[in-house]
Design an enzyme around this catalytic site. Structure first.
Site, PDB file in Angstrom:
ATOM      1  N   LYS A 126      -3.673  10.546   8.475  1.00 43.95           N
ATOM      2  CA  LYS A 126      -4.319   9.388   7.565  1.00 43.95           C
ATOM      3  C   LYS A 126      -3.521   8.653   7.403  1.00 43.95           C
ATOM      4  CE  LYS A 126      -8.296  11.979   5.711  1.00 43.95           C
ATOM      5  NZ  LYS A 126      -8.881  12.333   4.549  1.00 43.95           N
ATOM      6  N   ASP A 138      -0.359  -1.094  -5.013  1.00 43.89           N
ATOM      7  CA  ASP A 138       0.806  -1.262  -3.968  1.00 43.89           C
ATOM      8  C   ASP A 138       1.126   0.256  -3.572  1.00 43.89           C
ATOM      9  OD1 ASP A 138       2.650  -2.060  -2.361  1.00 43.89           O
ATOM     10  OD2 ASP A 138       3.644  -3.241  -3.895  1.00 43.89           O
ATOM     11  N   MET A 139       1.257   0.522  -2.448  1.00 44.64           N
ATOM     12  CA  MET A 139       1.453   1.599  -1.641  1.00 44.64           C
ATOM     13  C   MET A 139       2.235   1.608  -0.524  1.00 44.64           C
ATOM     14  SD  MET A 139      -1.893   3.337  -0.143  1.00 44.64           S
ATOM     15  CE  MET A 139      -0.826   4.293   1.356  1.00 44.64           C
ATOM     16  N   ALA A 140       3.324   2.431  -0.169  1.00 43.68           N
ATOM     17  CA  ALA A 140       3.715   2.557   1.221  1.00 43.68           C
ATOM     18  C   ALA A 140       2.808   3.574   1.758  1.00 43.68           C
ATOM     19  CB  ALA A 140       5.231   3.217   1.204  1.00 43.68           C
ATOM     20  N   GLY A 147      -2.778   2.151  -9.808  1.00 51.98           N
ATOM     21  CA  GLY A 147      -1.675   0.897 -10.202  1.00 51.98           C
ATOM     22  C   GLY A 147      -1.699   0.930 -11.684  1.00 51.98           C
ATOM     23  N   HIS A 149      13.308  -9.139   4.375  1.00 54.55           N
ATOM     24  CA  HIS A 149      12.778  -8.424   3.328  1.00 54.55           C
ATOM     25  C   HIS A 149      12.270  -8.947   2.349  1.00 54.55           C
ATOM     26  CE1 HIS A 149      12.581  -4.949   0.589  1.00 54.55           C
ATOM     27  NE2 HIS A 149      12.259  -4.387   1.716  1.00 54.55           N
ATOM     28  N   SER A 204       7.864  -2.744   8.635  1.00 51.38           N
ATOM     29  CA  SER A 204       9.374  -2.352   8.350  1.00 51.38           C
ATOM     30  C   SER A 204       9.969  -1.497   9.513  1.00 51.38           C
ATOM     31  CB  SER A 204       9.518  -1.572   7.014  1.00 51.38           C
ATOM     32  OG  SER A 204       8.816  -0.507   6.987  1.00 51.38           O
TER      33      SER A 204
END
Length: 351
Positions: free
Chosen positions: A224, A174-176, A306, A116, A140
């Site tokens: 999406k 930065d996004m999940a 961000g 990780h 992940s």
């Protein structure tokens, strides 16, 4: 409890060294985690140390990995991480991608069999600080229900982007590909807080506000987000010949084994496509124009994607980084790990 960034770094490093990690690699992980906490990304900061320390202590992390970079083309390569700590492997792989982009205009580097790696923002900023544009994606373990499904298949599969700008810090997004990252669930657990019902579902597939009852997360924007997480898994898993989807190893089930995760860095040198000065100027102009856009009711100003993290970083630099008391007490204790989270039982229903 508020802590200065450098003090937090030192506490994290010492804890990871106590678990068995080398000074160099512990420093690399600590830098990444302190970076995350300093920008308000607490889900990828000190709250993760107990888990990392436990995996290190139990043999699930290669302590002296055989890191090596295999160049596969003028602009491409694969970084073999040998299941070492992902934070260090990913940083070194990004160095290689930057070097390729400096020479050829584009650098694409896959990271093969890594642990990780924390917040991807750290690595794309690494490229933007060198006047590069960067995109990073990482697979992940399965913890997200596909759109229309009731059982988990994909992971949170994050995407990060960064670009340099004139007279300012680079823009970083930065996004999940879920409504929220799994780390946000851990953060809520550590604080004893509820979560919104739009974040996750329980074992019956019903929305839940109790972070302790979470069985799976939900994709952002329905179909999406579902499509994006599939794209990320293909680029960082199948493209590198690694397990994908529901075959990706669990982060928490067996801490004695390596993760074998994949990641992909794409770095673009703006100077090969336009004037670098003009590019950075136009990024700055875009930010200024977004700030000048009329704000909607309930908002004081339009921010660029961000930007909140940048604002938080400035505030924390003055006031210190807030750390949950349980996490801070663990960091200053002599205990290697204290099983704050029931790692093995998080997804026991799926096994």
């Amino acid at each position: 409890m508020r802590v200065r960034k450098h003090d937090l770094h030192d506490l994290i490093q010492k804890k990871l060294e106590a678990a068995g990690l080398s000074e160099e690699h512990a420093d690399g992980v600590a830098e990444s985690l302190a970076f995350a906490d300093a920008r308000g990304i607490h889900s990828h900061g000190a709250v993760r140390v107990d888990y990392y320390a436990e995996r290190i202590a139990k043999g699930g992390t290669t302590l002296a990995p055989n890191f090596r970079f295999n160049k596969t083309g003028p602009s491409s390569g694969v970084f073999e991480a040998d299941n070492g700590v992902g934070h260090v492997a990913s940083r070194l792989a990004m160095d290689e991608a930057i070097h390729l982009a400096q020479e050829t205009g584009v650098g694409i580097v896959g990271v093969h069999e890594m642990g990780h790696s924390g917040a991807l923002a750290y690595f794309v900023k690494q490229a933007a600080d060198k006047d590069m544009v960067a995109i990073s994606v990482c697979q992940s373990d399965p913890m997200v229900v596909p759109f229309g499904g009731a059982d988990p298949y994909f992971g949170t599969n994050p995407i990060a982007f960064a670009a340099p700008r004139m007279d300012g810090e680079p823009i970083i997004f930065d996004m999940a590909t879920t409504v929220q990252a799994w780390g946000k669930i851990l953060d809520a657990r550590s604080k004893g807080a509820d979560i919104p019902p739009t974040w996750a579902v329980d074992a019956n597939g019903e929305p839940t506000t109790d972070p302790n009852k979470v069985n799976a997360l939900l994709p952002v924007a329905g179909p999406k987000g579902y499509g994006l997480m599939m794209m990320v898994d293909i680029l960082s898993g199948i493209l590198l010949g690694l397990p994908f989807g529901k075959h990706v190893s669990s982060m928490y089930t067996d801490l004695t084994k390596g993760r074998n995760l994949g990641q992909l860095h794409i770095v673009i040198n703006p100077a090969f496509f336009t004037s670098l000065k003009e590019f950075k100027h136009n990024i700055a102009q875009m930010v200024d124009e977004l700030h000048a856009t009329k704000a909607a009711p309930g908002f004081s100003q339009v921010l660029y994607p961000g930007e909140l993290a940048e604002i938080v970083e400035t505030d924390y630099a003055e006031a210190g980084i807030p750390i949950v008391k349980d996490v801070y007490d663990y960091l200053i204790s002599d205990t290697v790990h204290y099983d704050q989270y029931d790692h093995a039982g998080l997804f026991a229903e799926q096994d």
